[in-house]
Design a protein around this motif. Structure first.
Motif, mmCIF file in Angstrom:
data_model
loop_
_atom_site.group_PDB
_atom_site.id
_atom_site.type_symbol
_atom_site.label_atom_id
_atom_site.label_comp_id
_atom_site.label_asym_id
_atom_site.label_seq_id
_atom_site.Cartn_x
_atom_site.Cartn_y
_atom_site.Cartn_z
ATOM 1 N N VAL A 170 0.744 -1.022 8.043
ATOM 2 C CA VAL A 170 0.886 -1.720 6.631
ATOM 3 C C VAL A 170 1.723 -1.250 5.627
ATOM 4 N N PRO A 171 1.727 -0.080 5.240
ATOM 5 C CA PRO A 171 2.994 0.225 4.086
ATOM 6 C C PRO A 171 4.414 0.010 4.665
ATOM 7 N N PHE B 232 -1.710 6.555 10.897
ATOM 8 C CA PHE B 232 -1.950 5.453 12.094
ATOM 9 C C PHE B 232 -1.543 4.023 11.799
ATOM 10 N N CYS B 233 -1.294 3.720 10.304
ATOM 11 C CA CYS B 233 -1.216 2.384 9.711
ATOM 12 C C CYS B 233 0.181 1.882 9.582
ATOM 13 N N GLN C 159 -4.981 -4.348 -0.230
ATOM 14 C CA GLN C 159 -5.164 -3.353 0.721
ATOM 15 C C GLN C 159 -6.035 -2.371 0.174
ATOM 16 N N ASN D 154 -0.588 4.314 0.384
ATOM 17 C CA ASN D 154 -1.443 5.362 0.917
ATOM 18 C C ASN D 154 -0.583 6.090 2.148
ATOM 19 N N MET D 155 0.076 5.556 3.213
ATOM 20 C CA MET D 155 0.604 6.333 4.221
ATOM 21 C C MET D 155 -0.323 6.878 5.165
ATOM 22 N N CYS D 156 -1.543 6.401 5.333
ATOM 23 C CA CYS D 156 -2.327 7.019 6.356
ATOM 24 C C CYS D 156 -1.439 6.669 7.607
ATOM 25 N N ASN E 181 -10.682 1.915 -0.971
ATOM 26 C CA ASN E 181 -10.299 3.346 -0.319
ATOM 27 C C ASN E 181 -11.096 4.394 -1.194
ATOM 28 N N ARG F 140 -5.514 10.816 5.175
ATOM 29 C CA ARG F 140 -6.654 10.456 4.315
ATOM 30 C C ARG F 140 -6.808 11.349 3.166
ATOM 31 N N GLN G 46 -12.796 5.680 8.721
ATOM 32 C CA GLN G 46 -12.060 6.062 9.836
ATOM 33 C C GLN G 46 -12.377 7.249 10.724
ATOM 34 N N CYS H 198 0.948 -1.277 0.064
ATOM 35 C CA CYS H 198 -0.102 0.006 0.045
ATOM 36 C C CYS H 198 0.870 1.253 0.091
HETATM 37 FE FE1 F3S Z 1 -3.332 1.402 3.238
HETATM 38 FE FE2 F3S Z 1 -3.313 1.125 5.653
HETATM 39 FE FE3 F3S Z 1 -4.227 3.475 4.786
HETATM 40 S S1 F3S Z 1 -3.289 -0.293 4.275
HETATM 41 S S2 F3S Z 1 -5.143 2.838 2.708
HETATM 42 S S3 F3S Z 1 -2.169 2.772 4.721
HETATM 43 S S4 F3S Z 1 -5.348 2.178 6.094
#
Ligand code: F3S
Ligand code: SAH
Length: 481
Positions: A187-188, A184-185, A222, A180-182, A274, A313, A301, A178
């Motif tokens: 995952v990236p 809080f996340c 994602q 997007n680099m939200c 998203n 976001r 969110q 992913c």
């Molecule tokens: Fe990606 Fe996590 Fe945002 S997976 S879309 S950075 S919530």
């Protein structure tokens, strides 16, 4: 409804079923998102070629693999507890080897070997093809780690072993990582940069699933709406692609169409969307093909513009409403679900009220709701103080859940008296005389079995409902059989 209150989709675990015939025994279990479950099927496929059968008995295992989740602290604690359990078993079976896969492996890397003495093997989400070499290292008495994230790896060439399958529904992954680099996340950081899988290999997998009797697929990523195939490479490098590559590129709407037309009777779902990347042509493609289900998981969110901005976001509350209005206009029967976070740093009561009022506007079918959990290495952790007290986070979360319960009931009530097509997936958990399946909107429907069987498309008259389930009776096969 405990699904939404609990750790739910990111926290569920599943022990994968036994497949027999080979000599060494693999016990593999998965925590976290659907992608982890899908990845475990890829891992089982890679290891089947290395002579591993899966077993459901931890005690019988030569190799234990746990596919881990880092999304919230609680998810990591759950895995730590499982490692304690493996430790107890290892005392009886000292030859057993233990490997950690997935997001915790990527986040903690070789630190895992220091922190958890039981662990022999640490493998990140892009390194599963290296498992045979890594296991050979472990067999020779060394610990092994590979957490290299890849620009290319999509496992597109691996045909997953369908584990714990109902034979009816399956996941097909289409993107990894992913961008997007939200804030809080995690995952990236744990799954790397975004890349898409060759549509040809996706269609081949869909066709293969249909030929094996599967009736529904969920395209996984994602951020599926960001799917873009231009011959390989990272999404962010698309600008550098040749004119020819750009002209023949396949986006998500096109991929959906390719899947829907390849198997016109196969139900097609996708997750996750998203909001910033969901385009009108995706919604129009959904409307055009009857076999693409009327359901969109559309995490938001927060309902506050200020918090959305702090979360990075890339859309406002107003843009989100515009998207919702477009969905309602083009797909009037489409169900929409949410992910929501309460207590993000600096969230005020007013911000929280904005979340509740956004929910009032959309009236989601259901949702996955969480208290903010600070994750090491994320932008929010580095730049913001986790300043909302736990009791406030919990209280706001409860208010969000209560409101969602109300909306869920409102939504299920709209189905009363209607006849809806249901794909039978399994026996109802509560009664062996009832089937359980889902309608196109992804709502669970239970009804008496009669002579129907798993995999049938049945028209069901809806007579009753709870917040999460529709209860009905079959009135005949649907045309889709
Ligand atoms: Fe990606 Fe996590 Fe945002 S997976 S879309 S950075 S919530
Ligand atoms: N795009 C992904 C999102 C993965 S995370 C997908 O495929 O679903 C799933 C959800 O977990 C997010 O939408 C968010 O609501 C929640 N989440 C992520 N990081 C979180 C954190 N640090 N604290 C609380 N909830 C979080």
């Amino acid at each position: 409804m405990e699904k939404i209150i609990d750790e739910n989709k990111q926290g569920e675990s599943l022990i994968l079923e036994a497949k027999e015939g080979n000599s060494r025994k693999l016990f593999i279990e998965s925590y976290g998102c659907q992608m982890n479950f899908s990845d475990s099927e890829i891992v089982a496929s890679i290891l089947a070629n290395e002579g591993f059968d899966t077993t459901q008995n931890l005690e019988d295992a030569d190799l234990v693999l746990v596919n881990t989740c880092s999304i919230r602290d609680k998810a990591e604690q759950t895995v730590r507890k499982r490692l304690e359990k493996y430790n107890a078993v290892k005392r009886i079976n000292p030859k057993m080897k233990v490997g950690v896969l997935g997001c915790m492996a990527e986040r903690l890397k070789s630190k895992f070997l220091e922190e958890e003495k039981i662990v022999d093997l640490v493998v990140g989400p892009d390194a599963y093809k290296d498992l045979p070499n890594l296991i050979a290292e472990v067999d020779d008495g060394r610990n092994a780690v590979n957490v290299i994230l890849s620009k290319e790896e999509t496992y597109g060439d691996i045909s997953p072993v369908r584990l714990n399958s109902n034979g009816v529904t399956a996941f097909v992954s289409i993107t990894r990582g992913c961008d997007n680099m939200c804030t809080f996340c995690v995952v990236p950081f744990t799954r790397g940069r975004e890349r898409s899988r060759d549509p040809q290999s996706i269609i081949e997998e869909v066709n293969d699933l249909w030929n094996k009797g599967f009736k529904e697929i969920t395209l996984l990523g994602q951020n599926v709406d960001s799917y873009l195939w231009y011959g390989g490479g990272l999404k962010k490098d698309f600008e550098k692609a040749s004119d020819m590559q750009k002209a023949t590129a396949v986006n998500f709407a096109k991929l959906l169409e390719l899947c829907a037309t390849a198997q016109p009777k196969m139900r097609i779902r996708f997750s996750t969307s998203n909001p910033q990347d969901m385009t009108l042509d995706v919604i129009e493609t959904m409307a055009k093909y009857q076999n693409i289900c009327d359901y969109i998981h559309l995490p938001v969110q927060s309902g506050s513009n200020r918090i959305l901005k702090e979360m990075n976001r890339q859309h406002t509350r107003e843009e989100y409403f515009e998207l919702i209005d477009n969905i309602r206009h083009i797909l009037p029967d489409c169900a929409i679900s949410q992910d929501m976070i309460s207590g993000f740093p600096t969230e005020t009561e007013e911000d929280h009220q904005d979340t509740l009022s956004l929910m009032e506007y959309v009236k989601y079918e259901f949702g996955f709701m969480f208290a903010y959990s600070e994750r090491p290495g994320t932008l929010a952790e580095r730049k913001m103080e986790d300043d909302i007290p736990n009791d406030v986070k919990k209280r706001r979360l409860n208010e969000i859940i209560q409101l969602q319960q109300k909306h869920s009931l409102y939504r299920t009530q709209q189905h009363l008296g209607k006849v809806e097509e249901v794909l039978i997936e399994k026996e109802s958990k509560k009664s062996d005389k009832h089937w359980s399946g889902r309608n196109t909107q992804n709502t669970v429907v239970v009804f008496p079995k009669e002579n129907y069987k798993v995999g049938d498309f049945v028209n069901v008259k809806i007579n009753d409902c709870t917040t999460a389930t529709l209860i009905g009776e079959a009135v005949g096969y649907s045309d889709n059989n």
